[in-house]
Enzyme design. Structure first.
Site, PDB file in Angstrom:
ATOM      1  CB  SER A  61      40.776  78.177 -63.127  1.00 36.60           C
ATOM      2  OG  SER A  61      41.803  78.634 -62.290  1.00 36.60           O
TER       3      SER A  61
HETATM    4  N1  SAM Z   1      45.445  75.782 -60.809  1.00 32.73           N
HETATM    5  C1  SAM Z   1      44.432  75.550 -59.809  1.00 32.73           C
HETATM    6  C2  SAM Z   1      43.506  74.432 -60.172  1.00 32.73           C
HETATM    7  O1  SAM Z   1      43.637  73.877 -61.254  1.00 32.73           O
HETATM    8  O2  SAM Z   1      42.677  74.112 -59.329  1.00 32.73           O
HETATM    9  C3  SAM Z   1      43.635  76.782 -59.498  1.00 32.73           C
HETATM   10  C4  SAM Z   1      44.399  77.733 -58.755  1.00 32.73           C
HETATM   11  S1  SAM Z   1      43.582  78.849 -57.715  1.00 32.73           S
HETATM   12  C5  SAM Z   1      42.761  79.859 -58.863  1.00 32.73           C
HETATM   13  C6  SAM Z   1      45.061  79.737 -57.253  1.00 32.73           C
HETATM   14  C7  SAM Z   1      45.947  78.991 -56.290  1.00 32.73           C
HETATM   15  O3  SAM Z   1      47.153  79.743 -56.156  1.00 32.73           O
HETATM   16  C8  SAM Z   1      45.370  78.839 -54.887  1.00 32.73           C
HETATM   17  O4  SAM Z   1      45.357  77.493 -54.535  1.00 32.73           O
HETATM   18  C9  SAM Z   1      46.338  79.641 -54.026  1.00 32.73           C
HETATM   19  O5  SAM Z   1      46.515  79.113 -52.724  1.00 32.73           O
HETATM   20  C10 SAM Z   1      47.603  79.554 -54.845  1.00 32.73           C
HETATM   21  N2  SAM Z   1      48.621  80.570 -54.540  1.00 32.73           N
HETATM   22  C11 SAM Z   1      48.459  81.891 -54.271  1.00 32.73           C
HETATM   23  N3  SAM Z   1      49.653  82.459 -54.050  1.00 32.73           N
HETATM   24  C12 SAM Z   1      50.594  81.489 -54.200  1.00 32.73           C
HETATM   25  C13 SAM Z   1      52.013  81.444 -54.094  1.00 32.73           C
HETATM   26  N4  SAM Z   1      52.750  82.519 -53.806  1.00 32.73           N
HETATM   27  N5  SAM Z   1      52.630  80.267 -54.321  1.00 32.73           N
HETATM   28  C14 SAM Z   1      51.938  79.150 -54.615  1.00 32.73           C
HETATM   29  N6  SAM Z   1      50.589  79.121 -54.709  1.00 32.73           N
HETATM   30  C15 SAM Z   1      49.933  80.278 -54.509  1.00 32.73           C
END
Ligand code: SAM
Length: 212
Positions: A61
């Site tokens: 992000s």
């Molecule tokens: N917090 C992260 C960082 O600091 O790098 C950024 C997150 S990225 C914007 C969103 C993440 O949510 C992705 O890695 C994606 O695979 C994950 N994601 C999406 N749906 C999800 C779910 N149901 N459970 C867990 N992770 C999920």
């Protein structure tokens, strides 16, 4: 080395100008080596205030988004926090740096494994799980705070019920193009909702999110 410090200082100044006034959050952003959470090819952009691609078509992000969500969650030492969407592990590192006990769930195995080794290498004690985070992490519940870092079509019921009695949940809710940040605060009288600005996150995919 000096250049890196200068870039970090500039990023902290940019965040301050955009309204991040919690000194602890600014210090955490300054202290954590964001360049380690992205590929070598993108390292020169590490301290730009932008989201960047990571593996598996996901993103780390934008620093402002991380700082804003952390600031409004009012993270305190000892808070028990569940993060949904570990991604690169950067947000988890920020929460841990602020003294929270962090649990984080990621659905993509490669990202989960990468974050596990990087956070251990950097010395952050974060509990990580490979699973569908829309179901929360019930074994460790209840949580003081839950932070969802992917955009949801609606509020996952499983997360709300894993909050403690004064718990807070921050989650981007909307369609896949744009979401509004929504804070849900639990109280004796039920749940209070507060909406913030629009952001754009990758989709939250799972049983209580978007379908893959
Ligand atoms: N917090 C992260 C960082 O600091 O790098 C950024 C997150 S990225 C914007 C969103 C993440 O949510 C992705 O890695 C994606 O695979 C994950 N994601 C999406 N749906 C999800 C779910 N149901 N459970 C867990 N992770 C999920």
């Amino acid at each position: 080395m000096l250049l890196l410090e200068e870039e970090k200082r500039k990023l902290a100044e940019t965040l301050w100008e955009k309204g991040i006034r919690d000194e602890r959050v600014l210090k955490a952003i300054y202290d954590i080596p964001r360049e380690k959470f992205i590929s070598t090819a993108l390292r020169r952009f590490a301290y730009d205030d932008n989201a960047l691609p990571i593996e598996c078509a996901q993103t780390i992000s934008q620093p402002f988004t991380v700082a804003f969500m952390t600031q409004i969650l009012d993270v305190q030492p000892g808070d028990k926090i569940l993060e949904i969407g570990t991604g690169s592990g950067y947000q988890a590192a920020i929460l841990s740096n602020l003294g929270a006990e962090v649990f984080s769930v990621e659905r993509i195995e490669k990202l989960h494994e990468n974050a596990k080794s990087l956070l251990a290498e950097l010395g952050y004690k974060v509990s990580l799980k490979l699973d569908d985070g829309t179901l929360g992490w019930v074994e460790n519940s209840p949580y003081d705070k839950i932070i969802v870092t992917a955009g949801a079509p609606d509020i996952p019921h499983h997360l709300v019920v894993q909050l403690n009695e004064n718990g807070k949940l921050i989650i981007p809710v909307g369609d896949q193009e744009s979401q509004r940040l929504l804070m849900i605060t639990a109280s004796r009288n039920g749940f209070e909702k507060k909406f913030y600005d629009h952001f754009k996150f990758v989709p939250l995919i799972g049983e209580d999110g978007w379908k893959a």
